[in-house]
Design an enzyme around this catalytic site. Structure first.
Site, PDB file in Angstrom:
ATOM      1  CB  ALA A  66       5.498   5.993  -2.701  1.00 10.25           C
TER       2      ALA A  66
ATOM      3  N   GLY B 258       0.810  -1.208   0.000  1.00 10.17           N
ATOM      4  CA  GLY B 258       0.000   0.000   0.000  1.00 10.17           C
ATOM      5  C   GLY B 258       0.843   1.258   0.000  1.00 10.17           C
ATOM      6  CG  ASP B 259       3.353   2.089   3.218  1.00 17.15           C
ATOM      7  OD1 ASP B 259       2.702   3.054   3.653  1.00 17.15           O
ATOM      8  OD2 ASP B 259       3.530   1.045   3.868  1.00 17.15           O
ATOM      9  NE  ARG B 260       7.623   1.417  -5.557  1.00 25.93           N
ATOM     10  CZ  ARG B 260       7.506   2.608  -6.162  1.00 25.93           C
ATOM     11  NH1 ARG B 260       6.772   3.574  -5.637  1.00 25.93           N
ATOM     12  NH2 ARG B 260       8.152   2.844  -7.284  1.00 25.93           N
TER      13      ARG B 260
END
Length: 450
Positions: free
Chosen positions: A254, A249-251
């Site tokens: 970002a 999810g962070d990737r």
């Protein structure tokens, strides 16, 4: 900072720890596996991981986050300083730490500790200045108060704002360019239940007054809905099932904020984010990230020792070189971006004699010993080595960097050290200089004042 402004990540940073080992028997007093730990790896989690991933994608990154004064907070500060400028908000309580116990690539147990909550404190003014000059903003909300502490600042931004929500966090401010909940998070955010993710995305775009909402579906990709009612399913280019999805999810977030900053529309940004998140998971996810442990203060590593340790651990060694006389913001931006390209950064510095041959008898302004100490004090620099020749070619052949970074308008073929880098099997990366910053300009300005 880059000409278009940095990516500013706002959110709660956690210390993620993976204890990796093997398990081939059960505990005699309970039906649980016995894990023989063989490695312990630390990395930033939460907003810290989002900032790391944006930096590794080539962005200049500023992270607004809250860190405590405990061991986990000190460890996080050391890890974060290597790739991002950190605007540190105060934390009431202890820094969050998530420890996963893993065996043969499978997570067996996770232990969460830390009860800290962020508050704005005296750094609110600095956070406001950073946000005003951002190219785009990503809120990585993990429900520990950072987004809420600066909510008033986030509500009046004019640049693209991506909000990655959390069930325990704040509602996104109105006007977000993109909100990126998972399917479960979307269900909890919706005012009423929706039978399909397409309907949930459309409902959230309306309820949150967002330009677009992308509901992520794990290996199936994402569903995008815009405020105008357009709905689109974006499948994964190569479904990643059976992989460790930690950090996906962070990737996704970002990649989306980078694309929006660079002029993409919501559909283009979500397609890019799905592709990057899929690639991230298929190459090991967050568990594949390797950050070098800092050397103990009483046993400092030389640059050559650091290079050997980085190679032995399978990491990517980055190196750059120059005089670094009168260190300025342009140097710091270059070094942060260089550090984000790998797992360790070594700076090769011209000796005093070398600088005089290249720049003239009036240089360097700052002596070799002081230049080395200043560079070593930067969190993004892991090692410093001095060379006496006109070029760092001999030192490059001893260090054997995987990536050689140069700032300016060069191409790899024009660099005198390019051939030495290629002989070592490395690549040359040219990063743009920050306009308006140069040592020569600083010296000239100082002479005019005098």
């Amino acid at each position: 900072m880059s000409a278009v402004g940095p990516i500013v990540v706002v959110g709660d940073s956690l210390l993620d720890v993976d204890v990796e080992g093997d398990a081939d028997r059960l505990c005699p007093d309970a039906p649980v596996p016995v894990v023989r730990g063989v490695a312990e790896r630390r990395r930033p989690g939460g907003a810290g991981l989002a900032a790391l991933l944006a930096a590794r994608a080539g962005a200049d990154v500023v992270l607004i986050t809250a860190l405590g004064e405990d061991g986990a907070g000190r460890c996080l500060r050391g890890l974060l300083s290597g790739f991002a400028e950190v605007v540190r908000l105060p934390l009431r309580g202890t820094t969050a730490r998530k420890t996963r116990v893993r065996a043969r690539g499978q997570t067996l147990l996770r232990v969460d500790t830390g009860d800290g909550r962020a508050w704005c404190g005296p750094e609110g003014g600095r956070a406001a200045r950073v946000l005003r000059h951002a190219g785009a903003v990503l809120v990585s909300d993990y429900g520990r108060g950072t987004a809420e502490a600066v909510r008033d600042l986030l509500g009046c931004l004019t640049m693209p704002l991506v909000w990655d929500p959390h069930p325990a966090g704040s509602l996104p401010v109105p006007g977000c360019a993109l909100v990126t909940p998972s399917e479960r998070e979307a269900a909890e955010l919706c005012a009423r239940p929706y039978p399909l993710p397409e309907l949930a995305a459309r409902g959230l775009a309306r309820e949150l007054h967002a330009a677009a909402v992308a509901v992520t579906l794990g290996g199936a990709g994402a569903v995008l809905a815009t405020a105008r009612g357009h709905t689109l399913r974006v499948p994964s280019p190569a479904p990643a099932t059976g992989y460790d999805t930690c950090g996906a999810g962070d990737r996704f977030a970002a990649a989306a904020v980078l694309a929006l900053r660079d002029g993409a529309d919501a559909e283009e940004a979500v397609r890019e984010a799905v592709a990057e998140a899929t690639r991230f998971v298929r190459t090991g996810g967050a568990s594949a990230i390797r950050l070098p442990e800092p050397a103990p203060p009483e046993l400092p590593r030389t640059a050559l020792e650091l290079a050997a340790v980085t190679r032995a651990s399978g990491g990517t060694l980055v190196a750059t070189g120059g005089c670094f006389d009168l260190l300025h913001a342009g140097h710091v931006s270059l070094l942060r971006q260089a550090r984000a390209l790998g797992d360790a950064l070594i700076v090769c510095v011209n000796s005093d004699e070398s600088v005089r041959r290249l720049k003239g008898p009036g240089r360097p302004v700052v002596a070799e010993r002081d230049r080395v100490e200043i560079l070593r004090a930067l969190g993004c620099v892991d090692g410093v080595a001095v060379f006496t020749e006109d070029t760092p070619n001999v030192l490059i052949e001893r260090l054997r960097p995987d990536v050689w970074v140069k700032g300016g308008d060069y191409t790899g073929l024009e660099l005198p050290e390019a051939a030495a880098v290629r002989r070592c099997g490395g690549d040359v990366v040219v990063l743009p200089s920050v306009p308006g910053h140069s040592t020569t300009g600083l010296i000239a300005a100082a002479q005019e004042v005098m």
